[in-house]
Design an enzyme around this catalytic site. Structure first.
Site, PDB file in Angstrom:
ATOM      1  N   ASP A 195       0.269  -8.941   1.972  1.00 56.93           N
ATOM      2  CA  ASP A 195      -0.792  -7.915   1.433  1.00 56.93           C
ATOM      3  C   ASP A 195      -1.702  -8.767   0.523  1.00 56.93           C
ATOM      4  OD1 ASP A 195      -1.957  -5.734  -0.011  1.00 56.93           O
ATOM      5  OD2 ASP A 195      -0.558  -4.433   0.733  1.00 56.93           O
ATOM      6  N   LEU A 226       0.306  -2.566   8.972  1.00 55.59           N
ATOM      7  CA  LEU A 226      -0.433  -1.409   8.284  1.00 55.59           C
ATOM      8  C   LEU A 226      -1.767  -2.031   7.353  1.00 55.59           C
ATOM      9  CD1 LEU A 226       2.848  -0.802   8.358  1.00 55.59           C
ATOM     10  CD2 LEU A 226       1.719   1.345   7.559  1.00 55.59           C
ATOM     11  N   LYS A 228     -10.553   1.197  14.987  1.00 52.91           N
ATOM     12  CA  LYS A 228      -9.172   1.836  15.103  1.00 52.91           C
ATOM     13  C   LYS A 228      -8.861   1.739  16.665  1.00 52.91           C
ATOM     14  CE  LYS A 228      -6.795   1.300  11.263  1.00 52.91           C
ATOM     15  NZ  LYS A 228      -5.673   0.479  11.103  1.00 52.91           N
ATOM     16  N   ALA A 282      -0.608   0.740  12.966  1.00 51.87           N
ATOM     17  CA  ALA A 282      -0.852   1.856  12.451  1.00 51.87           C
ATOM     18  C   ALA A 282      -2.441   2.271  12.843  1.00 51.87           C
ATOM     19  CB  ALA A 282      -1.085   1.616  11.031  1.00 51.87           C
ATOM     20  N   TYR A 320     -15.395   2.996  11.829  1.00 49.29           N
ATOM     21  CA  TYR A 320     -13.972   3.061  11.394  1.00 49.29           C
ATOM     22  C   TYR A 320     -13.109   3.496  12.850  1.00 49.29           C
ATOM     23  CZ  TYR A 320      -9.567   3.913   9.208  1.00 49.29           C
ATOM     24  OH  TYR A 320      -8.127   3.993   8.825  1.00 49.29           O
ATOM     25  N   GLY A 324       0.643  -1.451   0.241  1.00 48.23           N
ATOM     26  CA  GLY A 324      -0.171  -0.216  -0.114  1.00 48.23           C
ATOM     27  C   GLY A 324       0.955   1.318  -0.025  1.00 48.23           C
ATOM     28  N   PHE A 325       0.319   2.327   0.241  1.00 48.69           N
ATOM     29  CA  PHE A 325       0.855   3.707   0.164  1.00 48.69           C
ATOM     30  C   PHE A 325       1.900   4.024   1.093  1.00 48.69           C
ATOM     31  CE2 PHE A 325       0.289   7.943   1.861  1.00 48.69           C
ATOM     32  CZ  PHE A 325       1.175   8.772   1.200  1.00 48.69           C
ATOM     33  N   ILE A 326       1.474   3.831   2.495  1.00 46.82           N
ATOM     34  CA  ILE A 326       2.525   4.031   3.514  1.00 46.82           C
ATOM     35  C   ILE A 326       3.591   2.724   3.618  1.00 46.82           C
ATOM     36  CG2 ILE A 326       2.980   4.754   5.822  1.00 46.82           C
ATOM     37  CD1 ILE A 326       0.430   6.154   6.074  1.00 46.82           C
ATOM     38  N   GLY A 358      -3.565  -2.279  -2.540  1.00 40.49           N
ATOM     39  CA  GLY A 358      -2.155  -1.769  -2.683  1.00 40.49           C
ATOM     40  C   GLY A 358      -1.919  -2.572  -4.004  1.00 40.49           C
TER      41      GLY A 358
END
Ligand code: UDP
Length: 314
Positions: free
Chosen positions: A31, A73, A150, A114, A146, A10-12, A36
Site C-alpha cells: 500500500d 484492491l 475497471k 476488485a 474510471y 484501505g477500507f475494504i 489508506g
C-alpha cells in the site's frame, strides 16, 4: 498461507486483512498509503506492511513472488480522486493492475481483482446481473474513464487467467460501506454520518431521488475469501452487495434519525459538487444470485445495521 493484499491499508482491504489473519493466514500488505492508513491495520506478527506503489513493477514482483494468493484492491478510488487526478488515477488503475496480474501469473498465485458496479454505468435495471449490458457515457468524461479502466482490468485478469490457467476471481462491489471508510474522497455514507454527528447540513447532490443499495463490508469480506476457495468461481465476475435500496434523500433522513441529529438537508447541484460535465447514475441495484449460487451468499446486515456500525465506531 501467505496472502498479499494490495491496498490492504484501505477500507475494504484492511477488513480483508483482519479476516485473513483471523483464519490463520500470514498477510503482506502492499500500500502506498495515499488514501489508506497504517492505523487501519492490526498490530502483530501476522501482518507486514510494505509501503510502495503498484506502479513499482519490481516491488510488486518481489512482494508477490513467494505468495500463495493475491487480493488486488489497490486503486484510485472515490469520485473526487478520479475527477481531480484523472491521469494518475488511470495509470494506477490500468498499469498498476497489469503489474499485479502479470506477477501473480508469473508466480502462479491465484488472484482476485476488485472491480465495481461502475462498470454497468447507467444501466438502471431492477437487479443487475453480471452479464447485464454496460451503458457508459463518453470515456472523455472522468466518471466513465474510471468505468472504462475497471472494465479493462477485468479483461486483463480474465484473459491472463484463461491463457495461463492461474485462477482468477473478479469481484464487483456495489457501494460497500462500513467502519474505516472515509468521506474525504466523496463516499456518501461516511460524509452524511460526519455531517449528522456535527449537526451540520447534510449535502444531498442533485434532487436526492437517485437510488443506491449499500452493502456491508462485514458481509462482503468473508464472501471474497470464500470465492477464492471455490473453483466454480474461477474466471467469473461476481457481484457483491446489499439488498436494501434507498434514495439518497432517504439515506439522509435515515442517518439523521439514527444519530438524533438536528442537521438540515441541503440540495447541492451536481455542477457545484463535481464540476461541469458530471453524470450521475439514477439507480444501481445488484442481483447477487450468482454469489448465492456459488457460495450461498446472503447479506446479513441491512441499512440501519450498517449505519449503526459506522456511528458506533466514531
Ligand atoms: N452524494 C451526495 N452527497 C455527498 C456525496 C455523494 O448526495 O456528499 C451522492 C452521489 O452524487 C451519488 C450517491 O450519493 O448519487 C452515492 O455516491 P458515492 O460517491 O458514495 O458512490 P457512487 O456514486 O459511486 O454510487
Amino acid at each position: 498461507m501467505r496472502a498479499v493484499v494490495t491496498g490492504g491499508a484501505g477500507f475494504i482491504g484492511s477488513h480483508l486483512c483482519d479476516h485473513l489473519i483471523s483464519q490463520g493466514h500470514q498477510v503482506v500488505v502492499l500500500d502506498d498509503l495515499s488514501t489508506g492508513s497504517a492505523d487501519n491495520l492490526p498490530a502483530g506478527e501476522n501482518v507486514e506492511l510494505v509501503r510502495g506503489s503498484v506502479l513499482d513493477r519490481d516491488l510488486v514482483d518481489s512482494v508477490i513472488r513467494d505468495s500463495d494468493v493475491v487480493y488486488h484492491l489497490a486503486a484510485a478510488v472515490g469520485v473526487h480522486n478520479i475527477v481531480d487526478k484523472p491521469l494518475e488515477s488511470l495509470r494506477i488503475n490500468l498499469d498498476g493492475t497489469e503489474n499485479v496480474v502479470e506477477a501473480a501469473v508469473q508466480h502462479r498465485a491465484p488472484f482476485m481483482i476488485a472491480s465495481t458496479s461502475e462498470v454497468y454505468g447507467k444501466n438502471d435495471a431492477d437487479g443487475l446481473r453480471e452479464d447485464a449490458v454496460r451503458v457508459l457515457g463518453s470515456p472523455l468524461l472522468s466518471r466513465w474513464s474510471y468505468a472504462a479502466a475497471k472494465g479493462i482490468d477485468e479483461l486483463l485478469g480474465y484473459v491472463h487467467s484463461t491463457e495461463s490457467g492461474v485462477p482468477c476471481v473478479i469481484v464487483r462491489f456495489f457501494n460497500i460501506v462500513g467502519p474505516r471508510q472515509t468521506g474525504r474522497y466523496g463516499m456518501v455514507v461516511p460524509r452524511f454520518v460526519t455531517q449528522a454527528l456535527a449537526n451540520e447540513p447534510i449535502t444531498v447532490f442533485g434532487d436526492g431521488t437517485q437510488r443506491r443499495c449499500f452493502g456491508s463490508v462485514h458481509d462482503v469480506v468473508p464472501a471474497i475469501t470464500e470465492l477464492m476457495r471455490t473453483p466454480a468461481a474461477y474466471g467469473r465476475a461476481v457481484n457483491l452487495g446489499g439488498h436494501e435500496e434507498v434514495s439518497i434523500k432517504g439515506l439522509a433522513d435515515r442517518i439523521r434519525e439514527l444519530t438524533s441529529s438536528t442537521s438540515e438537508t441541503t440540495f447541492v447541484p451536481y455542477e457545484d459538487a463535481y464540476g461541469s460535465g458530471y453524470e450521475d447514475m439514477q439507480r444501481r441495484m445488484p442481483d447477487t444470485g450468482l454469489a448465492r449460487e456459488l457460495i450461498g451468499f446472503e447479506p446479513k446486515y441491512g441499512l440501519d445495521d450498517i449505519i449503526r456500525s459506522i456511528t458506533d465506531a466514531r
